[in-house]
Write an enzyme that holds these catalytic residues in place. Structure first.
Site, PDB file in Angstrom:
ATOM      1  CB  THR A 151      -0.908   0.011   1.248  1.00 40.23           C
ATOM      2  OG1 THR A 151      -1.582   1.267   1.335  1.00 40.23           O
ATOM      3  CG2 THR A 151      -0.093  -0.179   2.518  1.00 40.23           C
ATOM      4  CG  ASP A 152      -1.139   4.945  -1.076  1.00 38.64           C
ATOM      5  OD1 ASP A 152      -1.709   4.313  -0.168  1.00 38.64           O
ATOM      6  OD2 ASP A 152      -1.727   5.784  -1.787  1.00 38.64           O
ATOM      7  CD  GLU A 153      -3.496   3.565   4.302  1.00 41.78           C
ATOM      8  OE1 GLU A 153      -3.422   3.747   5.536  1.00 41.78           O
ATOM      9  OE2 GLU A 153      -4.482   3.058   3.751  1.00 41.78           O
ATOM     10  CE1 TYR A 207      -3.083  -2.398   5.709  1.00 43.44           C
ATOM     11  CE2 TYR A 207      -3.398  -0.068   5.264  1.00 43.44           C
ATOM     12  CZ  TYR A 207      -3.215  -1.364   4.811  1.00 43.44           C
ATOM     13  OH  TYR A 207      -3.164  -1.616   3.473  1.00 43.44           O
ATOM     14  CE  LYS A 215       0.338  -4.630   3.037  1.00 42.40           C
ATOM     15  NZ  LYS A 215       0.197  -6.006   2.475  1.00 42.40           N
TER      16      LYS A 215
END
Length: 375
Positions: free
Chosen positions: A132-134, A158, A162
């Site tokens: 993810t870009d997060e 989260y 990741k």
């Protein structure tokens, strides 16, 4: 044959469906079937012999090893993850278990399997990790979008979990030579999206006559990517990506959350106006007016990242991928899909989903203080 983890979830099931629509290569679909894993997503391929579903946990290294030895896949595509920021705030332990420990267990099984292949098998094998870009943190309004070299700065349990899984995958390539690939994608939307995320939540709440909850001022910006475009990017990276590399996958569609909600309301006003006698609307949703009237503001989530944006030039430059859908075309397709698939919506709105929504948004409604108003 390929081995897909999390293939009953939102992105994973779309990937499996797209894969089998475009290829005769079989898929081993390995999914734990937690609340977001839904075999109803895969009804259309129930009788397809190319689709082999196995229920199991990626933390179960022995089971994964047995499946790899039995089916001998040429690639692992790893979607399985806990992926909702709010759930990670309420219960971070599951995110550590699945996203970090689970990825580690999967890597160990993959490394053992890959090490036992002959030279040709080793050269052909791929481990593609979907992230993810997060993991990159948050951007200011004038900051350049995230690139593959942006420093990691995760801000939620989260995204931190990741980020840790990304680092594990990278380390297994550099330490053991495992032929890995990583993709970091922006916010996905489209069919089969579990209704705890913004777009499906707004669609389902609007039609049921319920409030449309907006965190804070609604000006959090995300880059939106139609899920089929994401699936196409993954296929392309699997086919031609350089080993050990990361590819950012984005839609070039930066939108504020409030603007997304306004767009959804406007499309619903056109396709399913409130005055229509829809059996799926609640009493509050059956009168005249716009769905925008149901917008309410709730307390923002803790540590809410203000802006994400993906620079997807590398994957376009090296692999020739770019999104086929604009936000305008993709979001209309998405709304129409939810209107056409009310049975699926009813099935997922079961006890666990309803309990979660009540816990998350009722608590925020009680804590928000003075309501900011409606838009």
């Amino acid at each position: 044959m390929i081995f897909v983890t999390g293939g009953a979830g939102f992105i994973g099931s779309n990937f499996v469906l797209d894969w089998l629509a475009q290829s005769d290569e079989p898929v081993i679909n390995f999914d734990k079937l937690t609340y977001a894993g839904n075999l109803n997503n895969l009804t259309s391929i129930n009788q397809d012999p190319r689709h082999i579903f196995v229920q199991g946990d990626i933390c179960d290294t022995a089971l994964v090893a047995t499946l790899l030895a039995t089916h001998k896949p040429r690639a692992i595509v790893h979607f399985a993850a806990e992926s909702h920021v709010d759930r990670s705030i309420h219960g971070p332990g599951e995110f550590v278990t699945t996203n970090i420990n689970g990825t580690f267990s999967l890597l160990e099984a993959a490394r053992a399997y890959w090490s036992g292949l002959d030279d040709a098998g080793k050269a052909a094998f791929r481990f593609l990790h979907v992230s993810t870009d997060e993991v990159y943190g948050t951007l200011g309004p004038d900051d350049a979008p995230f690139t593959e070299t942006t420093t990691y700065a995760p801000n939620s349990p989260y995204s931190a979990s990741k980020a840790a899984s990304d680092h594990l995958v990278r380390s297994y390539h550099h330490t053991y030579g495992l032929p890995t690939l990583t993709t970091n994608c922006s916010n996905n939307y489209g069919p089969y999206h579990f209704p705890e995320k913004l777009i499906p939540l707004i669609i389902t709440n609007a039609r049921a006559g319920k409030p449309l909850p907006i965190y804070g001022d609604g000006q959090q910006v995300r880059d939106w990517l139609y899920v089929s475009d994401h699936c196409a990017a993954i296929r392309r990276v699997l086919e031609a990506g350089r080993l050990g590399e990361t590819y950012n996958v984005g839609g070039w569609n930066e939108k504020a959350n409030l603007d997304v909600v306004h767009t959804l309301c406007d499309i619903l006003d056109q396709l399913d106006p409130k005055e229509s006698a829809s059996p799926f609307k609640g009493e509050a949703g059956s009168g005249m007016g716009s769905y925008r009237d149901q917008i309410t503001y709730v307390t923002d989530r803790p540590g809410h990242d203000r802006r994400y944006a993906i620079d997807a030039r590398k994957i376009e430059r090296e692999l020739g991928w770019k999104p086929a859908e604009t936000f305008e075309t993709g979001i209309r397709k998405t709304v129409q899909w939810y209107l056409d698939n009310q049975e699926w919506v009813r099935d997922v709105q079961s006890g666990d989903y309803l309990n979660w929504v009540a816990k998350n948004y009722q608590q925020r409604d009680e804590n928000r203080g003075d309501k900011l108003g409606t838009a």
